[in-house]
Scaffold this motif. Structure first.
Motif, PDB file in Angstrom:
ATOM      1  N   VAL A  25      58.744  81.092  21.494  1.00 56.09           N
ATOM      2  CA  VAL A  25      59.338  81.755  22.654  1.00 56.09           C
ATOM      3  C   VAL A  25      59.586  80.702  23.730  1.00 56.09           C
ATOM      4  CG1 VAL A  25      58.961  83.521  24.412  1.00 56.09           C
ATOM      5  CG2 VAL A  25      58.044  83.843  22.129  1.00 56.09           C
ATOM      6  N   GLN A  26      60.715  80.807  24.421  1.00 55.45           N
ATOM      7  CA  GLN A  26      61.026  79.921  25.544  1.00 55.45           C
ATOM      8  C   GLN A  26      60.589  80.582  26.844  1.00 55.45           C
ATOM      9  OE1 GLN A  26      62.492  76.853  25.825  1.00 55.45           O
ATOM     10  NE2 GLN A  26      62.714  76.568  23.624  1.00 55.45           N
ATOM     11  N   ILE A  27      59.646  79.959  27.558  1.00 56.57           N
ATOM     12  CA  ILE A  27      59.183  80.460  28.853  1.00 56.57           C
ATOM     13  C   ILE A  27      59.180  79.297  29.838  1.00 56.57           C
ATOM     14  CG2 ILE A  27      57.264  81.469  30.142  1.00 56.57           C
ATOM     15  CD1 ILE A  27      56.507  83.009  27.686  1.00 56.57           C
ATOM     16  N   ALA A  28      59.908  79.449  30.929  1.00 58.70           N
ATOM     17  CA  ALA A  28      59.991  78.427  31.976  1.00 58.70           C
ATOM     18  C   ALA A  28      60.381  77.068  31.405  1.00 58.70           C
ATOM     19  CB  ALA A  28      58.682  78.339  32.745  1.00 58.70           C
ATOM     20  N   GLY A  29      61.277  77.053  30.446  1.00 61.53           N
ATOM     21  CA  GLY A  29      61.758  75.810  29.876  1.00 61.53           C
ATOM     22  C   GLY A  29      60.834  75.195  28.837  1.00 61.53           C
ATOM     23  N   GLU A  30      59.707  75.851  28.536  1.00 58.49           N
ATOM     24  CA  GLU A  30      58.781  75.354  27.523  1.00 58.49           C
ATOM     25  C   GLU A  30      58.810  76.271  26.309  1.00 58.49           C
ATOM     26  OE1 GLU A  30      54.862  75.178  29.148  1.00 58.49           O
ATOM     27  OE2 GLU A  30      55.224  73.272  30.137  1.00 58.49           O
ATOM     28  N   GLU A  31      58.742  75.659  25.151  1.00 60.28           N
ATOM     29  CA  GLU A  31      58.664  76.443  23.918  1.00 60.28           C
ATOM     30  C   GLU A  31      57.195  76.601  23.552  1.00 60.28           C
ATOM     31  OE1 GLU A  31      60.975  76.610  19.734  1.00 60.28           O
ATOM     32  OE2 GLU A  31      60.163  74.660  20.298  1.00 60.28           O
ATOM     33  N   ILE A  32      56.750  77.864  23.425  1.00 60.39           N
ATOM     34  CA  ILE A  32      55.361  78.136  23.063  1.00 60.39           C
ATOM     35  C   ILE A  32      55.316  79.003  21.816  1.00 60.39           C
ATOM     36  CG2 ILE A  32      54.511  77.925  25.433  1.00 60.39           C
ATOM     37  CD1 ILE A  32      54.410  81.004  25.511  1.00 60.39           C
ATOM     38  N   TYR A  71      50.220  77.824  21.441  1.00 61.22           N
ATOM     39  CA  TYR A  71      50.436  76.392  21.232  1.00 61.22           C
ATOM     40  C   TYR A  71      51.641  76.023  22.074  1.00 61.22           C
ATOM     41  CZ  TYR A  71      47.213  75.854  17.351  1.00 61.22           C
ATOM     42  OH  TYR A  71      46.084  75.777  16.582  1.00 61.22           O
ATOM     43  N   GLY A  72      51.502  74.955  22.851  1.00 61.87           N
ATOM     44  CA  GLY A  72      52.596  74.517  23.702  1.00 61.87           C
ATOM     45  C   GLY A  72      52.523  73.024  23.933  1.00 61.87           C
ATOM     46  N   PRO A  73      53.527  72.504  24.645  1.00 58.63           N
ATOM     47  CA  PRO A  73      53.555  71.062  24.887  1.00 58.63           C
ATOM     48  C   PRO A  73      52.465  70.642  25.870  1.00 58.63           C
ATOM     49  CG  PRO A  73      55.363  72.154  26.036  1.00 58.63           C
ATOM     50  CD  PRO A  73      54.681  73.182  25.199  1.00 58.63           C
ATOM     51  N   GLY A  74      51.864  69.504  25.579  1.00 54.38           N
ATOM     52  CA  GLY A  74      50.852  68.948  26.459  1.00 54.38           C
ATOM     53  C   GLY A  74      51.299  67.599  26.983  1.00 54.38           C
ATOM     54  N   LYS A  75      50.364  66.843  27.498  1.00 51.37           N
ATOM     55  CA  LYS A  75      50.679  65.508  28.024  1.00 51.37           C
ATOM     56  C   LYS A  75      51.104  64.586  26.891  1.00 51.37           C
ATOM     57  CE  LYS A  75      47.520  65.887  31.877  1.00 51.37           C
ATOM     58  NZ  LYS A  75      46.338  65.349  32.557  1.00 51.37           N
ATOM     59  N   GLY A  76      52.095  63.786  27.147  1.00 49.96           N
ATOM     60  CA  GLY A  76      52.552  62.831  26.154  1.00 49.96           C
ATOM     61  C   GLY A  76      53.370  63.463  25.041  1.00 49.96           C
TER      62      GLY A  76
END
Length: 112
Positions: A25-32, A71-76
């Motif tokens: 799902v795309q939320i606030a420009g992040e894919e989770i 699960y979503g994007p983290g640092k790096g």
């Protein structure tokens, strides 16, 4: 009864990992990717005819879905798990109860 069971099997044929991990799902420009603990069960039974011409049969089922996090994007740019704190704590309640009963049993055994 076999026909009902066959339809139940067909309905749950594709249940598995696809139920525990949701679609991205795309939320606030992040894919989770949502993650959940999924459990379900079914049961049934019957009693034989006791000679009076009456036999009994029944069945039922139930399930539970507990949203654990995403699960979503983290640092790096690495993928990280972000837990749903309330759901994770609710999932730990049975573990805490079992641990409490075990400690109580050990204390009673030591006192005896």
């Amino acid at each position: 009864m076999a026909e009902e069971f066959a339809s139940l099997v067909e309905a749950f044929k594709n249940v598995g990992v696809s139920r525990a991990y949701g679609a991205a799902v795309q939320i606030a420009g992040e894919e989770i990717i949502p993650v959940a603990l999924v459990t379900f069960g079914f049961g049934g039974g019957s009693s034989p005819d006791d000679g009076s011409g009456e036999a009994a049969a029944g069945g039922g089922g139930g399930g539970c879905v507990l949203p654990l996090g995403v699960y979503g994007p983290g640092k790096g740019g690495h993928v990280v798990f972000r837990p749903n704190t309330v759901a994770v704590l609710a999932g730990l309640v049975p573990l805490a109860c079992a641990l409490g009963f075990a400690v109580r049993g050990v204390v009673r055994a030591v006192k005896a």
